[in-house]
Design a protein around this motif. Structure first.
Motif, PDB file in Angstrom:
ATOM      1  N   GLY A 191      38.827  21.615   2.428  1.00  0.00           N
ATOM      2  CA  GLY A 191      39.521  20.565   3.282  1.00  0.00           C
ATOM      3  C   GLY A 191      38.614  19.449   3.577  1.00  0.00           C
ATOM      4  O   GLY A 191      39.065  18.169   3.369  1.00  0.00           O
ATOM      5  N   LEU A 192      37.385  19.681   3.759  1.00  0.00           N
ATOM      6  CA  LEU A 192      36.431  18.587   4.291  1.00  0.00           C
ATOM      7  C   LEU A 192      36.118  17.699   3.049  1.00  0.00           C
ATOM      8  O   LEU A 192      36.337  16.598   2.825  1.00  0.00           O
ATOM      9  CB  LEU A 192      35.214  19.201   5.021  1.00  0.00           C
ATOM     10  N   ARG A 193      35.794  18.549   1.716  1.00  0.00           N
ATOM     11  CA  ARG A 193      35.527  17.862   0.693  1.00  0.00           C
ATOM     12  C   ARG A 193      36.548  16.783   0.119  1.00  0.00           C
ATOM     13  O   ARG A 193      36.471  15.844   0.042  1.00  0.00           O
ATOM     14  CB  ARG A 193      35.111  19.020  -0.635  1.00  0.00           C
ATOM     15  N   ASP A 214      37.222  17.226  -6.565  1.00  0.00           N
ATOM     16  CA  ASP A 214      37.459  16.875  -5.413  1.00  0.00           C
ATOM     17  C   ASP A 214      36.310  15.750  -4.786  1.00  0.00           C
ATOM     18  O   ASP A 214      35.895  15.821  -3.571  1.00  0.00           O
ATOM     19  CB  ASP A 214      37.653  17.718  -4.190  1.00  0.00           C
ATOM     20  N   THR A 215      35.957  14.825  -5.510  1.00  0.00           N
ATOM     21  CA  THR A 215      34.917  13.840  -5.250  1.00  0.00           C
ATOM     22  C   THR A 215      35.327  12.489  -5.705  1.00  0.00           C
ATOM     23  O   THR A 215      35.948  12.296  -6.884  1.00  0.00           O
ATOM     24  CB  THR A 215      33.372  14.168  -5.889  1.00  0.00           C
ATOM     25  N   ALA A 216      34.661  11.650  -5.053  1.00  0.00           N
ATOM     26  CA  ALA A 216      35.081  10.075  -5.290  1.00  0.00           C
ATOM     27  C   ALA A 216      33.922   9.097  -5.392  1.00  0.00           C
ATOM     28  O   ALA A 216      32.988   9.526  -4.389  1.00  0.00           O
ATOM     29  CB  ALA A 216      36.086   9.473  -4.318  1.00  0.00           C
ATOM     30  N   VAL A 217      33.844   8.285  -6.108  1.00  0.00           N
ATOM     31  CA  VAL A 217      32.449   7.417  -6.145  1.00  0.00           C
ATOM     32  C   VAL A 217      33.089   6.035  -6.361  1.00  0.00           C
ATOM     33  O   VAL A 217      34.043   5.641  -6.894  1.00  0.00           O
ATOM     34  CB  VAL A 217      31.719   7.908  -7.079  1.00  0.00           C
ATOM     35  N   SER A 220      31.623  10.279  -1.937  1.00  0.00           N
ATOM     36  CA  SER A 220      31.988  11.184  -1.118  1.00  0.00           C
ATOM     37  C   SER A 220      31.099  12.388  -1.076  1.00  0.00           C
ATOM     38  O   SER A 220      31.467  13.134   0.058  1.00  0.00           O
ATOM     39  CB  SER A 220      33.632  11.466  -1.244  1.00  0.00           C
ATOM     40  N   GLY A 221      30.464  12.728  -1.930  1.00  0.00           N
ATOM     41  CA  GLY A 221      29.465  13.933  -2.286  1.00  0.00           C
ATOM     42  C   GLY A 221      28.849  13.942  -3.224  1.00  0.00           C
ATOM     43  O   GLY A 221      28.463  13.093  -3.913  1.00  0.00           O
ATOM     44  N   PRO A 222      27.762  15.047  -3.243  1.00  0.00           N
ATOM     45  CA  PRO A 222      26.729  14.826  -4.235  1.00  0.00           C
ATOM     46  C   PRO A 222      27.326  14.762  -5.708  1.00  0.00           C
ATOM     47  O   PRO A 222      28.101  15.374  -5.940  1.00  0.00           O
ATOM     48  CB  PRO A 222      26.033  16.179  -3.925  1.00  0.00           C
TER      49      PRO A 222
END
Length: 563
Positions: free
Chosen positions: A383-385, A555-558, A544-546
């Motif tokens: 959920g947080l990711r 599940d990551t955005a840049v 949004s994450g490594p």
């Protein structure tokens, strides 16, 4: 008001200056919702207050928001956390005084932060002087004509006027006992029985709200968020209507509901538009209108009506690339067609926080909430990711964005609130079948090692805070690379630096599991798939994450800039 010297984190004073047409502040603003009872408690009684907000304005300036929206703080018996107003032109003693309000407003403006206040025009508290007068008055009287009083059906009026259900569960009608002790008329309450609906066909009601608007505008507020903006007018004749089971309680999935989205509401907001236009500073009206699609919601923001409407269709869109592309396209098309900005929002005080909602695996209609026995409970790390990625996507979109207090800390929905501690009317009206909205309203954490995590020096808290709040507190994240708080600060600073709020979206062809677009000189890439994807050329502005080298994980955005 004199201007304030600025630095890298301070915008110019929120002076009441006119803007060029099309450049009004609300078109691109990032607006932070404060739920006063859960933000910061300076008095120590366990309920947040206006002085607590004032004490944390520097934190909001450092976060980088343009404005704050203040949920109800007016005088109220607090049967529905302030959405049952007994005096629209005073501050409830729980939160302080009008002097406290004026000080908070002045201090916000001095920091370049505008202030929008909540207005609740669909209904009042049953303790409002008008409703108390109505209870003592006769059928057909001027006093009763301000509300939706009707004779009942049946031989002796023992049945309600129609079959409408309350949003909070149970019937939407309550029968009164007349002054002589006999059973009498029924009154409509789309929400709790303590919240009788006004009759907006009555000119006296309309004039009273013009007075209320002027009261707060004269004090210097920058606009109003209008509660249940789609509910003021009911269909003529009040025809029967059965609310579908498990549909959104506020009507977001339905068409042709006799108490939602009636044509007559638009006349009211045209009147309000003319009124706020008399004031300088581009004062704004924002509609809470739960409607089936963006095209219908856009009717609320035609040029002579409201300035913004919450994009609940976007909020309710599932974590899916095709669905996300579709809702963004539909929103931009619908709002731009009437000359209004789209708004973007992921969380508020009425919905499951998106750090939990985006990882739910079972249906969860708006207002139902989640609790210990709910199916499909979220996995916190998923959920947080997803929440961090969703916010990174949202803040790159052109238009105006709303944040809900605590989401910048990555707060999840609080699920394990004991039944005896719950306070949402929905919980009681449904006999515990729906958990309601308490889980997103738990007081937020400021200091990991302090009583009540810094919310209140006494340790008092009107809803219990979970132990995990210690690790999510603001002081535990401030200045910590990779924390959710620092992500939000970076996103807001970059959004302003690159002018994304006033930009234009251009889609980029990509893998079906990827959402990718350009806004100005920024390229946005979001990976919804299970496998990492290769990034295009560019310099990372914020992620949004490594990242895994040149790979974007699931599940990551840049955001990428050229060069």
């Amino acid at each position: 008001m004199t201007s304030t010297k600025t630095d890298a984190t301070t915008r110019p004073d929120a002076a009441q200056l006119p803007a060029l047409p099309g450049s009004e502040w609300w078109r691109t603003a990032v607006i932070y919702q404060i739920y006063p009872r859960s933000f910061a408690d300076l008095s120590g009684d366990g309920i947040g207050d206006l002085a607590g907000i004032t004490a944390h304005l520097d934190d909001l300036r450092d976060l980088g928001v343009d404005a704050i929206w203040l949920s109800p703080f007016q005088r109220s018996p607090q049967k529905d956390a302030g959405y049952d107003v007994s005096d629209y032109c005073d501050v409830d003693p729980l939160f302080g005084s009008l002097d406290d309000f004026d000080e908070m407003l002045a201090q916000a403006h001095a920091r370049g932060i505008r202030l929008i206040v909540d207005l609740v025009p669909n209904h009042s508290s049953d303790q409002h002087v008008w409703f108390q007068q109505a209870l003592k008055a006769a059928s057909g009287s001027r006093e009763r004509a301000r509300y939706m009083f009707r004779d009942g059906k049946g031989e002796n009026g023992e049945l309600p006027p129609n079959n409408w259900d309350s949003v909070f569960g149970g019937p939407a009608w309550t029968r009164v006992t007349e002054p002589d002790g006999t059973p009498g008329q029924w009154y409509l309450h789309l929400f709790d029985p303590s919240q009788p609906d006004f009759d907006w066909t009555n000119e006296e009601v309309r004039e009273e709200f013009r007075r209320i608007l002027r009261f707060w505008l004269d004090r210097g507020v920058d606009g109003f968020r209008v509660d249940v903006a789609h509910g003021l007018i009911k269909a003529e004749g009040l025809p029967d209507y059965h609310h579908p089971e498990n549909a959104d309680a506020m009507g977001g999935e339905e068409a042709d509901v006799p108490y939602w989205g009636q044509e007559g509401v638009h006349e009211i907001y045209r009147d309000w538009h003319r009124l706020v236009a008399e004031y300088d500073g581009d004062r704004a009206l924002c509609a809470e209108a739960w409607l089936p699609d963006a095209e219908k919601t856009a009717l609320w923001v035609r040029p002579d009506e409201m300035h913004q409407a919450f994009n609940f269709n976007y909020l309710e869109t599932k974590w899916d690339p095709e669905a996300q592309r579709r809702v963004i396209d539909e929103s931009l098309a619908a709002y731009s067609a009437v000359g209004a900005p789209s708004t973007w929002v992921l969380s508020n005080h009425d919905v499951v926080r998106h750090a939990s909602r985006l990882a739910l695996t079972a249906e969860n209609p708006q207002g139902h909430g989640i609790g210990p026995d709910s199916p499909g409970k979220p996995i916190p790390e998923v959920g947080l990711r997803r929440a961090r990625a969703a916010t990174t996507l949202m803040l790159a979109l052109p238009g105006s964005a709303y944040l809900y207090q605590g989401e910048e800390l990555g707060l999840p929905e609080v699920i394990d609130i004991p039944g005896e501690a719950r306070q949402d009317p929905t919980w009681f009206r449904t006999n515990g079948e729906r958990y309601g909205r308490d889980g997103c309203r738990v007081p937020i954490p400021w200091t990991s090692a302090a009583p009540a995590y810094g919310f209140s020096a006494t340790g008092a808290s009107w809803l219990p805070q979970p132990a995990e709040w210690a690790t999510l507190a603001r002081d535990a994240q401030n200045g910590v690379a990779g924390s959710t708080l620092e992500l939000y600060k970076s996103l807001l600073a970059a959004r302003r630096a690159h002018g994304l709020g006033a930009g234009r979206l251009e889609w980029i062809d990509s893998d079906p599991e990827v959402v990718s677009f350009r806004n100005g000189d920024v390229t946005v890439v979001v990976n919804f798939g299970e496998e990492p994807v290769e990034l295009p050329a560019g310099t990372v502005v914020v992620a949004s994450g490594p990242l895994d080298g040149n790979l974007l994980p699931t599940d990551t955005a840049v955001w990428l800039a050229e060069g």
